[in-house]
Design a protein around this motif. Structure first.
Motif, PDB file in Angstrom:
ATOM      1  N   LEU A 598       0.818  -1.212   0.000  1.00 26.37           N
ATOM      2  CA  LEU A 598       0.000   0.000   0.000  1.00 26.37           C
ATOM      3  C   LEU A 598       0.851   1.262   0.000  1.00 26.37           C
ATOM      4  O   LEU A 598       0.407   2.312  -0.450  1.00 26.37           O
ATOM      5  N   SER A 599       2.074   1.166   0.537  1.00 27.29           N
ATOM      6  CA  SER A 599       2.917   2.355   0.659  1.00 27.29           C
ATOM      7  C   SER A 599       4.344   2.029   0.245  1.00 27.29           C
ATOM      8  O   SER A 599       5.277   2.208   1.025  1.00 27.29           O
ATOM      9  N   SER A 600       4.503   1.543  -0.973  1.00 31.35           N
ATOM     10  CA  SER A 600       5.814   1.083  -1.434  1.00 31.35           C
ATOM     11  C   SER A 600       6.833   2.206  -1.442  1.00 31.35           C
ATOM     12  O   SER A 600       7.977   2.033  -1.003  1.00 31.35           O
ATOM     13  N   PHE A 601       6.453   3.390  -1.937  1.00 38.11           N
ATOM     14  CA  PHE A 601       7.418   4.486  -2.016  1.00 38.11           C
ATOM     15  C   PHE A 601       7.723   5.066  -0.636  1.00 38.11           C
ATOM     16  O   PHE A 601       8.813   5.590  -0.407  1.00 38.11           O
ATOM     17  N   GLN A 602       6.771   4.953   0.304  1.00 40.30           N
ATOM     18  CA  GLN A 602       7.070   5.375   1.670  1.00 40.30           C
ATOM     19  C   GLN A 602       8.140   4.483   2.286  1.00 40.30           C
ATOM     20  O   GLN A 602       8.931   4.932   3.126  1.00 40.30           O
ATOM     21  N   LEU A 603       8.187   3.230   1.871  1.00 34.94           N
ATOM     22  CA  LEU A 603       9.202   2.310   2.366  1.00 34.94           C
ATOM     23  C   LEU A 603      10.607   2.800   2.020  1.00 34.94           C
ATOM     24  O   LEU A 603      11.564   2.558   2.769  1.00 34.94           O
ATOM     25  N   LEU A 604      10.742   3.526   0.899  1.00 38.97           N
ATOM     26  CA  LEU A 604      12.053   4.027   0.482  1.00 38.97           C
ATOM     27  C   LEU A 604      12.577   5.111   1.416  1.00 38.97           C
ATOM     28  O   LEU A 604      13.757   5.455   1.360  1.00 38.97           O
ATOM     29  N   ASN A 605      11.729   5.647   2.272  1.00 36.84           N
ATOM     30  CA  ASN A 605      12.201   6.586   3.291  1.00 36.84           C
ATOM     31  C   ASN A 605      13.054   5.877   4.343  1.00 36.84           C
ATOM     32  O   ASN A 605      13.849   6.505   5.047  1.00 36.84           O
ATOM     33  N   HIS A 606      12.875   4.551   4.437  1.00 38.04           N
ATOM     34  CA  HIS A 606      13.604   3.766   5.432  1.00 38.04           C
ATOM     35  C   HIS A 606      14.647   2.845   4.788  1.00 38.04           C
ATOM     36  O   HIS A 606      15.659   2.535   5.416  1.00 38.04           O
ATOM     37  N   ILE A 607      14.373   2.401   3.567  1.00 39.56           N
ATOM     38  CA  ILE A 607      15.274   1.477   2.864  1.00 39.56           C
ATOM     39  C   ILE A 607      15.782   2.160   1.594  1.00 39.56           C
ATOM     40  O   ILE A 607      15.007   2.416   0.662  1.00 39.56           O
ATOM     41  N   ASN A 608      17.064   2.454   1.556  1.00 39.47           N
ATOM     42  CA  ASN A 608      17.640   3.169   0.413  1.00 39.47           C
ATOM     43  C   ASN A 608      18.000   2.172  -0.688  1.00 39.47           C
ATOM     44  O   ASN A 608      19.172   1.832  -0.891  1.00 39.47           O
ATOM     45  N   ALA A 609      16.988   1.682  -1.398  1.00 42.72           N
ATOM     46  CA  ALA A 609      17.216   0.695  -2.460  1.00 42.72           C
ATOM     47  C   ALA A 609      17.764   1.372  -3.712  1.00 42.72           C
ATOM     48  O   ALA A 609      17.363   2.490  -4.053  1.00 42.72           O
ATOM     49  N   ASP A 610      18.680   0.682  -4.392  1.00 48.35           N
ATOM     50  CA  ASP A 610      19.237   1.192  -5.648  1.00 48.35           C
ATOM     51  C   ASP A 610      18.392   0.766  -6.846  1.00 48.35           C
ATOM     52  O   ASP A 610      18.313   1.484  -7.844  1.00 48.35           O
ATOM     53  N   PHE A 611      17.775  -0.431  -6.737  1.00 49.64           N
ATOM     54  CA  PHE A 611      16.959  -0.967  -7.822  1.00 49.64           C
ATOM     55  C   PHE A 611      15.572  -1.317  -7.282  1.00 49.64           C
ATOM     56  O   PHE A 611      15.452  -1.822  -6.155  1.00 49.64           O
ATOM     57  N   LEU A 612      14.554  -1.076  -8.089  1.00 45.91           N
ATOM     58  CA  LEU A 612      13.175  -1.433  -7.752  1.00 45.91           C
ATOM     59  C   LEU A 612      12.698  -2.455  -8.774  1.00 45.91           C
ATOM     60  O   LEU A 612      12.546  -2.137  -9.956  1.00 45.91           O
ATOM     61  N   LYS A 613      12.476  -3.685  -8.321  1.00 47.23           N
ATOM     62  CA  LYS A 613      12.011  -4.753  -9.218  1.00 47.23           C
ATOM     63  C   LYS A 613      10.491  -4.799  -9.133  1.00 47.23           C
ATOM     64  O   LYS A 613       9.920  -5.244  -8.135  1.00 47.23           O
ATOM     65  N   ILE A 614       9.834  -4.336 -10.201  1.00 49.28           N
ATOM     66  CA  ILE A 614       8.378  -4.143 -10.202  1.00 49.28           C
ATOM     67  C   ILE A 614       7.668  -5.482 -10.042  1.00 49.28           C
ATOM     68  O   ILE A 614       8.022  -6.476 -10.687  1.00 49.28           O
ATOM     69  N   ASP A 615       6.654  -5.502  -9.184  1.00 52.32           N
ATOM     70  CA  ASP A 615       5.923  -6.733  -8.889  1.00 52.32           C
ATOM     71  C   ASP A 615       5.388  -7.365 -10.165  1.00 52.32           C
ATOM     72  O   ASP A 615       4.847  -6.698 -11.044  1.00 52.32           O
ATOM     73  N   ARG A 616       5.530  -8.685 -10.238  1.00 52.67           N
ATOM     74  CA  ARG A 616       5.185  -9.395 -11.479  1.00 52.67           C
ATOM     75  C   ARG A 616       3.683  -9.383 -11.781  1.00 52.67           C
ATOM     76  O   ARG A 616       3.275  -9.662 -12.906  1.00 52.67           O
ATOM     77  N   SER A 617       2.850  -9.079 -10.786  1.00 50.26           N
ATOM     78  CA  SER A 617       1.406  -9.045 -11.048  1.00 50.26           C
ATOM     79  C   SER A 617       1.058  -7.994 -12.101  1.00 50.26           C
ATOM     80  O   SER A 617       0.051  -8.113 -12.796  1.00 50.26           O
ATOM     81  N   TYR A 618       1.892  -6.952 -12.221  1.00 50.64           N
ATOM     82  CA  TYR A 618       1.637  -5.923 -13.226  1.00 50.64           C
ATOM     83  C   TYR A 618       1.923  -6.426 -14.641  1.00 50.64           C
ATOM     84  O   TYR A 618       1.468  -5.833 -15.616  1.00 50.64           O
ATOM     85  N   MET A 619       2.700  -7.505 -14.767  1.00 51.50           N
ATOM     86  CA  MET A 619       3.085  -8.002 -16.095  1.00 51.50           C
ATOM     87  C   MET A 619       2.032  -8.936 -16.696  1.00 51.50           C
ATOM     88  O   MET A 619       2.108  -9.253 -17.878  1.00 51.50           O
ATOM     89  N   ALA A 620       1.085  -9.399 -15.891  1.00 54.67           N
ATOM     90  CA  ALA A 620       0.071 -10.323 -16.395  1.00 54.67           C
ATOM     91  C   ALA A 620      -0.819  -9.627 -17.427  1.00 54.67           C
ATOM     92  O   ALA A 620      -1.505  -8.657 -17.114  1.00 54.67           O
ATOM     93  N   ASP A 621      -0.770 -10.120 -18.667  1.00 58.04           N
ATOM     94  CA  ASP A 621      -1.579  -9.552 -19.765  1.00 58.04           C
ATOM     95  C   ASP A 621      -1.394  -8.041 -19.868  1.00 58.04           C
ATOM     96  O   ASP A 621      -2.365  -7.289 -20.050  1.00 58.04           O
ATOM     97  N   LEU A 622      -0.140  -7.577 -19.733  1.00 62.74           N
ATOM     98  CA  LEU A 622       0.138  -6.134 -19.711  1.00 62.74           C
ATOM     99  C   LEU A 622      -0.414  -5.387 -20.932  1.00 62.74           C
ATOM    100  O   LEU A 622      -0.992  -4.305 -20.772  1.00 62.74           O
ATOM    101  N   PRO A 623      -0.280  -5.927 -22.166  1.00 58.89           N
ATOM    102  CA  PRO A 623      -0.799  -5.176 -23.327  1.00 58.89           C
ATOM    103  C   PRO A 623      -2.300  -4.928 -23.261  1.00 58.89           C
ATOM    104  O   PRO A 623      -2.800  -3.966 -23.848  1.00 58.89           O
ATOM    105  N   GLN A 624      -3.048  -5.790 -22.539  1.00 56.94           N
ATOM    106  CA  GLN A 624      -4.501  -5.627 -22.453  1.00 56.94           C
ATOM    107  C   GLN A 624      -4.933  -4.883 -21.191  1.00 56.94           C
ATOM    108  O   GLN A 624      -6.106  -4.538 -21.053  1.00 56.94           O
ATOM    109  N   GLN A 625      -4.010  -4.642 -20.252  1.00 47.25           N
ATOM    110  CA  GLN A 625      -4.372  -4.044 -18.969  1.00 47.25           C
ATOM    111  C   GLN A 625      -3.860  -2.604 -18.901  1.00 47.25           C
ATOM    112  O   GLN A 625      -2.720  -2.342 -18.515  1.00 47.25           O
ATOM    113  N   GLN A 626      -4.712  -1.655 -19.277  1.00 44.37           N
ATOM    114  CA  GLN A 626      -4.295  -0.249 -19.283  1.00 44.37           C
ATOM    115  C   GLN A 626      -3.991   0.264 -17.876  1.00 44.37           C
ATOM    116  O   GLN A 626      -3.097   1.105 -17.698  1.00 44.37           O
ATOM    117  N   GLU A 627      -4.714  -0.238 -16.874  1.00 44.84           N
ATOM    118  CA  GLU A 627      -4.460   0.209 -15.510  1.00 44.84           C
ATOM    119  C   GLU A 627      -3.065  -0.217 -15.059  1.00 44.84           C
ATOM    120  O   GLU A 627      -2.361   0.550 -14.387  1.00 44.84           O
TER     121      GLU A 627
END
Length: 680
Positions: A598-627
């Motif tokens: 719910l607050s992924s970017f707020q987590l970066l206030n505490h964890i200084n990550a260099d890379f953000l690996k986007i959750d794979r749920s967003y990749m499911a049928d990506l061309p058909q899922q505008q959201e």
């Protein structure tokens, strides 16, 4: 609940931390979650449109919304979903009030197991309702198609209710010499049967009306409207017509040689039933189980090390060996049992009227018959063993696909233990079997750590922004008794017994050695290495890792440690201290499954990550899922502002790659781009 299926949950919750706690609870149980949070009516409406939730978790103490109001909003949205009231404590009056105001279930926040059970039950129920609607739609379409096929069929087909005609196709009218169905309406089907066969036909109809299943067809003399007769074969099937149960009766003039039918149902090599016929037998057994039949079981039998054996005896003798193997299996069957070839060298057996002990005795007898005998193949003689996996069949698992999956998993379990083993799926004994398998695999894991039986793979991470050097994800496998085993199988056992820190060290050490080798070849490489939560508590890991990197003296190679967002959230303080210390050593850190909270970017206030690996749920049928496309683009925009690099995993097609480039993703990774390869 399918753990690879994403549950979309809308939290109507005043506390972000409380919502994150539930999300972590679900993810730690292996359940993928796509969450959203709302605190007022406008946010609820927006979330219903954007997220399309499956489950709504409502906290009645939120103050800004009433349960009845939320229930009305969900009804107005028109989407079938589960509304669960989330409370800290409840009595009968409170529960009654919640149900009256629209809650489908009530979950207790202080009881995680009850909360999980309620969410799982409601999600399963929701999927069942959705599946029923799909099936009803498919049924209507099938009935329409069947009606069209019925009219075009050349077979004489009629539907009979309580012995009377209620429907007949044109071929039926032509066969019996009637001009119009009105002439048949209300006419007993018995009038179509010759007098010598009327009693047998009547007896068959009585049995079918009681729910009995009639095997095969009957031969008789059929009578036309002009009183002439002809020889016919009649088949019966239970059916529905306009919502009422009835019988489908098919008259065929031409007789088919039963010997030819029997031959077509047999596998030409083994003589057992072929796959199609065996699946029919399994369907029949499943149908019998739904009616309460007990004592049935499905077994899958395979020769151990089949590929190696065939390579030794030659392809020319493979069929001969398979036929001899099938003959050994068939020799153990009784008249009530059924055997068929379900795959290239997989024999399926349906056992009937045996209790649990009888099934185990039969399995032991078969394995002894196979292992204790000699197979003569021309001038060569060999011995073989067999692994057997199966599932008891009862009303609870009376589903063909489920039964086959259970038996197949049991077969894989038996083979993974070294061959000449058996494994029988029995829900009543599942806990005991799981404990036994866990003890076995714990021994395998301990041995792997001492004998280097782990294997590393890598999957390239491709830069879309022309970054220099090579980038790869390190993937772990275990050399099991029957081949390589994925970490999803053995890591939960390792975590339970605190072996993950030792496994992490092994992987890190091997990764550094490979980086050194690539350094000597002049190939600058960055490795992404997964880190388990257990290593955060290992006070000696970072000093050891720092010394190991100093010894390696890497000039170009880099190591990026990564952890999932959900694991970091639940261990925030130790994770923060670990990342800070690691980055002081010059290392980099990546957050996996980013964007799933719910607050992924707020987590970066505490964890200084260099890379953000986007959750794979967003990749499911990506061309058909505008959201999903909008969400990925927003993640990339915010990441650029924070000078973080983004990685999209599980990319499976070219269209998704193009969209990710347009969204501003820095790196992509997936089987479409490269299958995992052994790290040499």
């Amino acid at each position: 609940m399918k753990t690879d299926q994403v549950i979309k949950i809308l939290f109507i919750e005043k506390s972000v931390e409380d919502a994150e706690q539930i999300i972590s609870l679900l993810r730690n149980s292996g359940i993928a979650v796509r969450p959203a949070r709302a605190t007022n009516a406008e946010q609820v409406t927006a979330a219903l449109d954007e997220l399309g939730p499956d489950i709504v978790l409502f906290d009645p103490s939120i103050g800004t919304l009433e349960l009845r109001e939320v229930s009305r909003m969900l009804d107005a949205h028109g989407r079938d979903l589960a509304l669960i009231a989330l409370v800290s404590q409840a009595d009968n009056a409170t529960i009654t009030e919640l149900f009256i105001n629209g809650a489908r279930s009530v979950a207790l926040r202080p009881q995680p197991k009850q909360l999980m059970a309620v969410i799982q039950r409601e999600f399963d129920s929701l999927n069942m309702r959705r599946q029923v609607r799909r099936l009803e739609s498919a049924l209507r379409e099938s009935e329409r198609r069947c009606d069209a096929l019925l009219d075009s069929s050349t077979d004489a087909i009629a539907y009979v209710h309580e012995g009377m005609h209620v429907r007949a196709n044109q071929a039926y009218l032509d066969t019996f010499g009637y001009a119009d169905f009105d002439d048949l309406l209300g006419l007993p089907v018995l009038d179509m049967i010759g007098p010598n066969d009327a009693d047998e036909f009547k007896t068959t109809l009585k049995g079918l009306s009681k729910g009995e299943k009639h095997a095969g067809s009957i031969e008789l003399q059929a009578r036309r409207a002009d009183a002439t007769t002809f020889k016919a074969s009649v088949e019966f099937a239970h059916a529905m017509f306009e919502g009422e149960p009835c019988l489908q009766v098919v008259f065929r003039r031409q007789m088919v040689d039963t010997g030819v039918i029997e031959q077509l149902q047999r596998d030409p090599v083994t003589g057992l039933f072929n796959r199609a016929r065996m699946l029919e037998c399994i369907d029949e057994a499943v149908a019998a189980a739904t009616q309460g039949t007990k004592g049935q079981s499905l077994l899958l039998i395979e020769p151990d090390n089949w590929q190696s054996i065939v390579a030794g005896v030659g392809l020319a003798k493979a069929d001969e060996l398979l036929a001899a193997f099938a003959s050994r299996v068939e020799g153990q069957l009784t008249a009530h049992d059924t055997a068929g070839l379900l795959a290239e060298h997989t024999v399926g057996v349906l056992l009937h009227t045996r209790n649990d002990e009888g099934i185990k005795q039969w399995i032991a007898g078969l394995q002894q018959a196979i292992a204790g005998g000699i197979f003569d193949l021309g001038s060569r003689s060999i011995t073989i063993t067999a692994s057997i996996g199966g599932s008891l069949l009862g009303e609870r698992n009376a589903n063909t696909e489920l039964l086959l999956n259970q038996a197949s998993q049991s077969l894989r379990n038996a083979q993974s233990q070294g061959g000449n083993r058996s494994d029988l799926h029995d829900p009543a004994a599942r806990e005991k079997a799981d404990e036994e398998r866990e003890r076995y695999w714990l021994g395998v894991l301990k041995q792997a750590l001492t004998q280097n039986d782990f294997v590393l793979y890598h999957q390239q991470t491709i830069s879309l922004q022309d970054a220099e050097g090579e980038f790869s994800e390190i993937l772990l496998r275990l050399n099991g008794p029957q081949g390589e085993v994925l970490p999803g199988f053995f890591m939960p056992i390792a975590e339970k017994h605190n072996l993950t820190p030792a496994i992490d060290r092994w992987v890190l050490n091997q990764a550094i050695e490979h980086l050194q080798a690539r350094e000597r070849m002049g190939s600058p490489t960055t490795f992404f290495v997964k880190l388990t939560a257990g290593s955060l508590e290992d006070q000696d890991l970072l000093p050891w890792l720092g010394e190991r990197l100093r010894q390696a003296a890497l000039k170009h190679g880099q190591l990026v440690l990564e952890m999932t967002e959900s694991k970091v959230v639940t261990s925030l303080r130790p994770a923060q201290e670990f990342v800070q210390a690691w980055q002081k050593l010059g290392g980099q850190f990546a957050l996996e499954q980013f964007g799933s909270g719910l607050s992924s970017f707020q987590l970066l206030n505490h964890i200084n990550a260099d890379f953000l690996k986007i959750d794979r749920s967003y990749m499911a049928d990506l061309p058909q899922q505008q959201e999903s496309q909008k969400s990925v683009a927003e993640i990339c925009r915010q990441a650029r502002e924070l000078k973080k690099q983004t990685i999209a995993e599980w990319v499976e097609d070219a269209a998704s790659t193009s969209l990710l480039f347009a969204c501003g993703v820095d790196f992509v990774q997936g089987n479409f781009l490269q299958e995992p390869q052994r790290l040499m």
